[in-house]
Design a protein around this motif. Structure first.
Motif, PDB file in Angstrom:
ATOM      1  N   ILE A 216       0.830  -1.210   0.000  1.00  0.00           N
ATOM      2  CA  ILE A 216       0.000   0.000   0.000  1.00  0.00           C
ATOM      3  C   ILE A 216       0.865   1.261   0.000  1.00  0.00           C
ATOM      4  O   ILE A 216       0.461   2.299  -0.523  1.00  0.00           O
ATOM      5  CB  ILE A 216      -0.978   0.020   1.186  1.00  0.00           C
ATOM      6  N   SER A 217       2.082   1.168   0.553  1.00  0.00           N
ATOM      7  CA  SER A 217       2.970   2.329   0.583  1.00  0.00           C
ATOM      8  C   SER A 217       3.535   2.623  -0.806  1.00  0.00           C
ATOM      9  O   SER A 217       3.736   3.787  -1.164  1.00  0.00           O
ATOM     10  CB  SER A 217       4.120   2.102   1.573  1.00  0.00           C
ATOM     11  N   ILE A 218       3.787   1.580  -1.580  1.00  0.00           N
ATOM     12  CA  ILE A 218       4.244   1.779  -2.959  1.00  0.00           C
ATOM     13  C   ILE A 218       3.171   2.498  -3.762  1.00  0.00           C
ATOM     14  O   ILE A 218       3.450   3.471  -4.483  1.00  0.00           O
ATOM     15  CB  ILE A 218       4.599   0.424  -3.605  1.00  0.00           C
ATOM     16  N   TYR A 219       1.941   2.019  -3.631  1.00  0.00           N
ATOM     17  CA  TYR A 219       0.839   2.681  -4.340  1.00  0.00           C
ATOM     18  C   TYR A 219       0.669   4.127  -3.876  1.00  0.00           C
ATOM     19  O   TYR A 219       0.528   5.041  -4.697  1.00  0.00           O
ATOM     20  CB  TYR A 219      -0.472   1.908  -4.127  1.00  0.00           C
ATOM     21  N   ALA A 220       0.683   4.329  -2.553  1.00  0.00           N
ATOM     22  CA  ALA A 220       0.472   5.678  -2.011  1.00  0.00           C
ATOM     23  C   ALA A 220       1.578   6.623  -2.453  1.00  0.00           C
ATOM     24  O   ALA A 220       1.328   7.799  -2.746  1.00  0.00           O
ATOM     25  CB  ALA A 220       0.415   5.619  -0.482  1.00  0.00           C
ATOM     26  N   GLY A 221       2.802   6.118  -2.519  1.00  0.00           N
ATOM     27  CA  GLY A 221       3.920   6.961  -2.942  1.00  0.00           C
ATOM     28  C   GLY A 221       3.799   7.397  -4.390  1.00  0.00           C
ATOM     29  O   GLY A 221       4.020   8.565  -4.726  1.00  0.00           O
ATOM     30  N   LEU A 222       3.422   6.465  -5.270  1.00  0.00           N
ATOM     31  CA  LEU A 222       3.311   6.796  -6.688  1.00  0.00           C
ATOM     32  C   LEU A 222       2.058   7.604  -6.998  1.00  0.00           C
ATOM     33  O   LEU A 222       2.027   8.349  -7.984  1.00  0.00           O
ATOM     34  CB  LEU A 222       3.306   5.504  -7.515  1.00  0.00           C
ATOM     35  N   ALA A 223       1.022   7.464  -6.161  1.00  0.00           N
ATOM     36  CA  ALA A 223      -0.243   8.165  -6.417  1.00  0.00           C
ATOM     37  C   ALA A 223      -0.356   9.478  -5.656  1.00  0.00           C
ATOM     38  O   ALA A 223      -1.410  10.118  -5.696  1.00  0.00           O
ATOM     39  CB  ALA A 223      -1.418   7.259  -6.054  1.00  0.00           C
ATOM     40  N   MET A 224       0.704   9.900  -4.984  1.00  0.00           N
ATOM     41  CA  MET A 224       0.643  11.127  -4.190  1.00  0.00           C
ATOM     42  C   MET A 224       0.393  12.344  -5.080  1.00  0.00           C
ATOM     43  O   MET A 224       0.979  12.488  -6.139  1.00  0.00           O
ATOM     44  CB  MET A 224       1.959  11.312  -3.429  1.00  0.00           C
ATOM     45  N   PHE A 225      -0.514  13.218  -4.625  1.00  0.00           N
ATOM     46  CA  PHE A 225      -0.832  14.412  -5.399  1.00  0.00           C
ATOM     47  C   PHE A 225      -1.218  15.602  -4.513  1.00  0.00           C
ATOM     48  O   PHE A 225      -0.625  16.676  -4.600  1.00  0.00           O
ATOM     49  CB  PHE A 225      -1.972  14.115  -6.381  1.00  0.00           C
ATOM     50  N   ILE A 226      -2.215  15.398  -3.640  1.00  0.00           N
ATOM     51  CA  ILE A 226      -2.760  16.526  -2.877  1.00  0.00           C
ATOM     52  C   ILE A 226      -1.696  17.131  -1.970  1.00  0.00           C
ATOM     53  O   ILE A 226      -1.633  18.356  -1.808  1.00  0.00           O
ATOM     54  CB  ILE A 226      -3.992  16.079  -2.066  1.00  0.00           C
ATOM     55  N   GLU A 227      -0.852  16.285  -1.356  1.00  0.00           N
ATOM     56  CA  GLU A 227       0.199  16.809  -0.480  1.00  0.00           C
ATOM     57  C   GLU A 227       1.093  17.792  -1.228  1.00  0.00           C
ATOM     58  O   GLU A 227       1.393  18.882  -0.739  1.00  0.00           O
ATOM     59  CB  GLU A 227       1.041  15.661   0.082  1.00  0.00           C
ATOM     60  N   SER A 228       1.496  17.409  -2.430  1.00  0.00           N
ATOM     61  CA  SER A 228       2.355  18.278  -3.241  1.00  0.00           C
ATOM     62  C   SER A 228       1.613  19.550  -3.650  1.00  0.00           C
ATOM     63  O   SER A 228       2.169  20.654  -3.592  1.00  0.00           O
ATOM     64  CB  SER A 228       2.821  17.521  -4.489  1.00  0.00           C
TER      65      SER A 228
ATOM     66  N   MET B 242      -0.838  21.086  -2.158  1.00  0.00           N
ATOM     67  CA  MET B 242      -1.042  21.998  -1.033  1.00  0.00           C
ATOM     68  C   MET B 242       0.277  22.603  -0.557  1.00  0.00           C
ATOM     69  O   MET B 242       0.328  23.763  -0.147  1.00  0.00           O
ATOM     70  CB  MET B 242      -1.728  21.261   0.124  1.00  0.00           C
ATOM     71  N   LEU B 243       1.342  21.822  -0.619  1.00  0.00           N
ATOM     72  CA  LEU B 243       2.638  22.310  -0.144  1.00  0.00           C
ATOM     73  C   LEU B 243       3.141  23.454  -1.015  1.00  0.00           C
ATOM     74  O   LEU B 243       3.733  24.423  -0.515  1.00  0.00           O
ATOM     75  CB  LEU B 243       3.644  21.162  -0.133  1.00  0.00           C
ATOM     76  N   TRP B 244       2.892  23.364  -2.338  1.00  0.00           N
ATOM     77  CA  TRP B 244       3.324  24.425  -3.253  1.00  0.00           C
ATOM     78  C   TRP B 244       2.169  25.360  -3.633  1.00  0.00           C
ATOM     79  O   TRP B 244       2.313  26.143  -4.567  1.00  0.00           O
ATOM     80  CB  TRP B 244       3.959  23.810  -4.494  1.00  0.00           C
ATOM     81  N   ASN B 245       1.035  25.213  -2.954  1.00  0.00           N
ATOM     82  CA  ASN B 245      -0.116  26.089  -3.176  1.00  0.00           C
ATOM     83  C   ASN B 245      -0.550  26.092  -4.640  1.00  0.00           C
ATOM     84  O   ASN B 245      -0.862  27.134  -5.218  1.00  0.00           O
ATOM     85  CB  ASN B 245       0.193  27.523  -2.719  1.00  0.00           C
ATOM     86  N   GLY B 246      -0.555  24.912  -5.230  1.00  0.00           N
ATOM     87  CA  GLY B 246      -0.964  24.781  -6.620  1.00  0.00           C
ATOM     88  C   GLY B 246      -0.192  23.668  -7.299  1.00  0.00           C
ATOM     89  O   GLY B 246       0.677  23.017  -6.701  1.00  0.00           O
ATOM     90  N   ASN B 247      -0.494  23.443  -8.564  1.00  0.00           N
ATOM     91  CA  ASN B 247       0.131  22.349  -9.309  1.00  0.00           C
ATOM     92  C   ASN B 247       1.302  22.832 -10.149  1.00  0.00           C
ATOM     93  O   ASN B 247       1.725  22.146 -11.076  1.00  0.00           O
ATOM     94  CB  ASN B 247      -0.920  21.673 -10.203  1.00  0.00           C
ATOM     95  N   ASN B 248       1.824  24.012  -9.832  1.00  0.00           N
ATOM     96  CA  ASN B 248       2.924  24.575 -10.620  1.00  0.00           C
ATOM     97  C   ASN B 248       4.075  24.957  -9.692  1.00  0.00           C
ATOM     98  O   ASN B 248       4.280  26.124  -9.378  1.00  0.00           O
ATOM     99  CB  ASN B 248       2.453  25.800 -11.413  1.00  0.00           C
TER     100      ASN B 248
END
Length: 297
Positions: free
Chosen positions: A222-234, A236-242
Motif C-alpha cells: 500500500i505504501s508503494i501505491y500511495a507513494g506513486l499516487a501522491m498528489f494533494i500533499e504536493s 497543497m505544499l506548493w499552493n498549486g500544481n505549478n
C-alpha cells in the motif's frame, strides 16, 4: 420460490459477493476499460474524440515534463518506504512491550495526524517551510546561526518538506498495522527464547521480523501505491500544481494538469494507464521476491 432460491446453499455465496462484484465492475473495471480506450484517442470536452493509435504513448516517452514527474514520484516513493516501513515497525515493537507505560496515549498521539485533513496539513507545512525568517523551520535554523532557506524552491529541500509531511501523517497508520501484526504473535515464543538466553535484538530478528512478514508485505504494497499516487500533499505544499521548475510535480499532478487544466483527456488517460502499469510492475515484482506467489508445501 424466490426466498427458497436466495437461501439455497449454492446460490447464497454468490448473493453475498454480488455487491462487491457490481461495485468492482461499475467503479473500477468499466472506468479502467474506458480510460484504456481513451488513451488511444485525442479527446477534448466539447470537441469529441479522434482515434490516433499509440501517438499519446509515443509522445509520453519523449515528454521531459512527464519523465520529470515520474522521477519525482519514484524518488518520493523510495524515500517514504525507507522511513515509513522501519520506523513504524520499531515504534510498534516499543509500544507493544508489556513494560511500556502510556501505550494508549502514544497510540493516539501517533495516529492523530492521520485524522487531520491533508489540505490543512499541507497548508501548515507550507507555512512551516516558508522562506521568511519567521517561518518555523527557519526560526529553528536561526538558533544555530544559519541563514534562512528557501525549502520549497530547491529540489532536495523540497523533497525534505514532502517527506516530512508524509512521515508526520502516515507513521501512526503504519504503526497500527504493525501493532495488529505483533498482537498475533504468541507470547510463548518470546518466553521460550528468553529461557534459551536470546537477547532482545535476537528476539526481534529471529521471531518478530519473520512473523511480521505478512504485515510488512501489506504495508509495503500500500505504501508503494500511495507513494506513486501522491498528489494533494504536493499541491497543497506548493499552493498549486505549478511548483518551481516542476520540483514537486508528480505523475498524478501531471495527469491533473493535462486532463483538467489543459482539457487533453486522451493524453491524461495515457498518463493514468502508464501510472497503473508502473505501480503493477513494482508491486508484482516485490510480491514475487517476497514469495507471495509460491505454493506452500
Amino acid at each position: 420460490m424466490l426466498k427458497k432460491f436466495l437461501y439455497s446453499q449454492k446460490v447464497a455465496p454468490y448473493v453475498f459477493v454480488l455487491p462487491f462484484i457490481l461495485v468492482f465492475i461499475i467503479f473500477w473495471l468499466y472506468p479502467l476499460g474506458n480510460s484504456f480506450s481513451m488513451s488511444f484517442q485525442k479527446t477534448t470536452l466539447g470537441q469529441g474524440a479522434q482515434w490516433i493509435g499509440t501517438d499519446n504513448y509515443t509522445k509520453l516517452m519523449g515528454d521531459g515534463v512527464f519523465l520529470k514527474a515520474v522521477t519525482n514520484s519514484v524518488i518520493y516513493m523510495v524515500m517514504t518506504l525507507a522511513i515509513l516501513i522501519p520506523f513504524p515497525m520499531l515504534f510498534a515493537v516499543l509500544i507493544n512491550n508489556k513494560f511500556m507505560w502510556g501505550r494508549e496515549f502514544f497510540k493516539s498521539t501517533f495516529f492523530f495526524p492521520a485524522l487531520t485533513s491533508v489540505v490543512v496539513a499541507g497548508t501548515i507545512f507550507r507555512l512551516m517551510f516558508g522562506e521568511m525568517e519567521g517561518s518555523l523551520i527557519n526560526s529553528f535554523l536561526g538558533l544555530f546561526g544559519m541563514e534562512p532557506m528557501k525549502f520549497l524552491k530547491g529540489q532536495f529541500t523540497g523533497y525534505i518538506a514532502l517527506i516530512a509531511l508524509a512521515t508526520w501523517r502516515w507513521t501512526g497508520v503504519n504503526m497500527l498495522y504493525f501493532l495488529s501484526g505483533l498482537q498475533n504473535i504468541p507470547e510463548d515464543y518470546y518466553e521460550a527464547a528468553s529461557i534459551d538466553g536470546a537477547s532482545p535484538f535476537q528476539k526481534f530478528t529471529r521471531i518478530t521480523m519473520p512473523l511480521l512478514k505478512p504485515t510488512t508485505i501489506y504495508v509495503l504494497t500500500i505504501s508503494i501505491y500511495a507513494g506513486l499516487a501522491m498528489f494533494i500533499e504536493s499541491m497543497m505544499l506548493w499552493n498549486g500544481n505549478n511548483s518551481p521548475k516542476n520540483i514537486g510535480l508528480t505523475i498524478v499532478g501531471y495527469l491533473y494538469r493535462q486532463g483538467i487544466e489543459k482539457n487533453n483527456l486522451g493524453y491524461a488517460a495515457a498518463v493514468g494507464i502508464v501510472l497503473l502499469a508502473i505501480t503493477m510492475v513494482i508491486n508484482l515484482t516485490q510480491l514475487a521476491f517476497s514469495g507471495m506467489f509460491k505454493k506452500e508445501d
